[in-house]
Design an enzyme around this catalytic site. Sequence first.
Site, PDB file in Angstrom:
ATOM      1  N   GLU A 208       8.494   6.777 -17.051  1.00  0.00           N
ATOM      2  CA  GLU A 208       7.101   7.215 -17.195  1.00  0.00           C
ATOM      3  C   GLU A 208       6.541   6.794 -18.552  1.00  0.00           C
ATOM      4  OE1 GLU A 208       7.710  11.090 -14.262  1.00  0.00           O
ATOM      5  OE2 GLU A 208       7.575  11.361 -16.438  1.00  0.00           O
TER       6      GLU A 208
ATOM      7  N   LYS B 293      16.050  19.997 -11.958  1.00  0.00           N
ATOM      8  CA  LYS B 293      15.232  18.792 -12.039  1.00  0.00           C
ATOM      9  C   LYS B 293      15.976  17.660 -12.749  1.00  0.00           C
ATOM     10  CE  LYS B 293      11.515  18.238 -11.106  1.00  0.00           C
ATOM     11  NZ  LYS B 293      10.307  18.578 -11.916  1.00  0.00           N
TER      12      LYS B 293
ATOM     13  N   SER C 244      14.065  19.531 -16.717  1.00  0.00           N
ATOM     14  CA  SER C 244      12.964  20.421 -17.055  1.00  0.00           C
ATOM     15  C   SER C 244      13.429  21.480 -18.042  1.00  0.00           C
ATOM     16  CB  SER C 244      12.443  21.088 -15.778  1.00  0.00           C
ATOM     17  OG  SER C 244      11.616  22.189 -16.083  1.00  0.00           O
TER      18      SER C 244
ATOM     19  N   HIS D 136       0.831  -1.214   0.000  1.00  0.00           N
ATOM     20  CA  HIS D 136       0.000   0.000   0.000  1.00  0.00           C
ATOM     21  C   HIS D 136       0.866   1.266   0.000  1.00  0.00           C
ATOM     22  CE1 HIS D 136      -3.308  -2.708   0.959  1.00  0.00           C
ATOM     23  NE2 HIS D 136      -2.563  -3.192   1.931  1.00  0.00           N
TER      24      HIS D 136
END
Length: 488
Positions: free
Chosen positions: A289, A282, A276, A157
């Site tokens: 992804e 970043k 980024s 979880h």
Amino acid sequence: MTGEDGDSESVIRRDRFSGGPARGFMSSLASDERIFEADLAVDRAHVVMLAAQDIIESDVASEILDALDEVETAGHDSLSGGEDVHEAIEAAVIDIVGVDGGKMHTARSRNDEVATCIRYRLREDVLEALDAALALRESLVETAAEHTETVMPGYTHLQPAQPTTVAHFLLSYERAVARDCARLVCAYERINQSPLGSAAFAGTPFDVNRELVADLLGFDSVMENSMDASATRDFLAETLSALATHAVTLSGLAEDLVVFSNKGLVDLSDDYSSTSSIMPQKKNPDTMELVRAVAGDAVGELTGLLTTLKGLPRAYNRDLQRAHNHTFRAVDDVTEAAAVAAGAVASATWPEDELAEAAGEGFSTATGVADLLAMAGLPFRTAHEVVAEAAARSSGTPDVATLDAVATDVLGESLYTHVSEAAVNAALDPTESVASRDSLGGPAPVAVEATLSTARDELEADAAAVADARASLAAAAEQLDEEVSNYV
């Protein structure tokens, strides 16, 4: 073609069906480029068989085979006319040979021809997908071997649950990818059956040798029922289902790497990250992804395919023209995603200090303490109650004194009546907790070594099976070339 019967397109389709606004809508010629080489191989094998069976003359076979060489040299882009690559190639052969070029289509239909071409090409794609999956398994195994004692947090979880190791985590995915491979191998076996010779669906009165064609094209067998052979696309559904399942496995791995990257528990290589466009600090796990997103595409393709196939009557329906591209798109995407995942795993850095610190968060060794008390003779539910109360009284992992105080309250006697202080301290330690979990398949280094051994053996066997399949296809292609050379 020039000759008494007019142009090649009218020979194939006749004037009645040669025009109209629907022609472009019906055409699959552009998307058929993928099976151009497959169709040429199928044509050659069929023509060789026709000549060997004295169904067509040897000199005609020679002319047709020469013409097929010209068509191959000119390439798919040179084809014009025809609703699909099969018709366009036949039209081109007739242009070169004359009306006798039409004899190449004796004793077959586009129905069994296209089914054969799809299978011929798809089996190569499945082998490519297996290669990528095998590379991922190797990456997972080799990285796991470096981290059998690297303790890390395990989650349920998304909450800290129990400590484990990087090796145990990675091998959990290796075992899943191994099953994905098994499903693809089973799909390959059912792909690799020849429909050719079934004609439209009702067979042919010609004395064809279906086994010869199957051998020349590297198929393991022929499909027995001619209606099933020409009409079925269940092999597409099975393959795409296996690919979609594999994509879901890849998506889970990608998600874990994204989450771990966010927590600072893994550092993906710059080659598998990006920054980024506006925030220079970043480092984003973009490749993972995208791997994660491929699962959605694959499941969508499977849904599209099954929806197309649902309710189709026997034997052939033009809906099937739109069926195979679902599988071809998915096999490309999933194969690429697996290759990217393999590279990401192989090049990632696992920070041992950060992992070790996180491994004890959230009182992750609570189950270990309860297990210790249960092994000392307490009912597990009683042990669970003691440890749960100790957790409730502490802001983090309770110390031994707190555990003893709770035991006294709950049991009416000291914790040390049942276990030693040293044993409790060991159970509270993530590294010791992992080492104690040495059951088959567990995270203890000794158990992980056994899993690694099994994984390596199976990986070697699966790689050998893929190599054997490739060798079989290569041998068949060589045999076909030799047979063709007897005529040209």
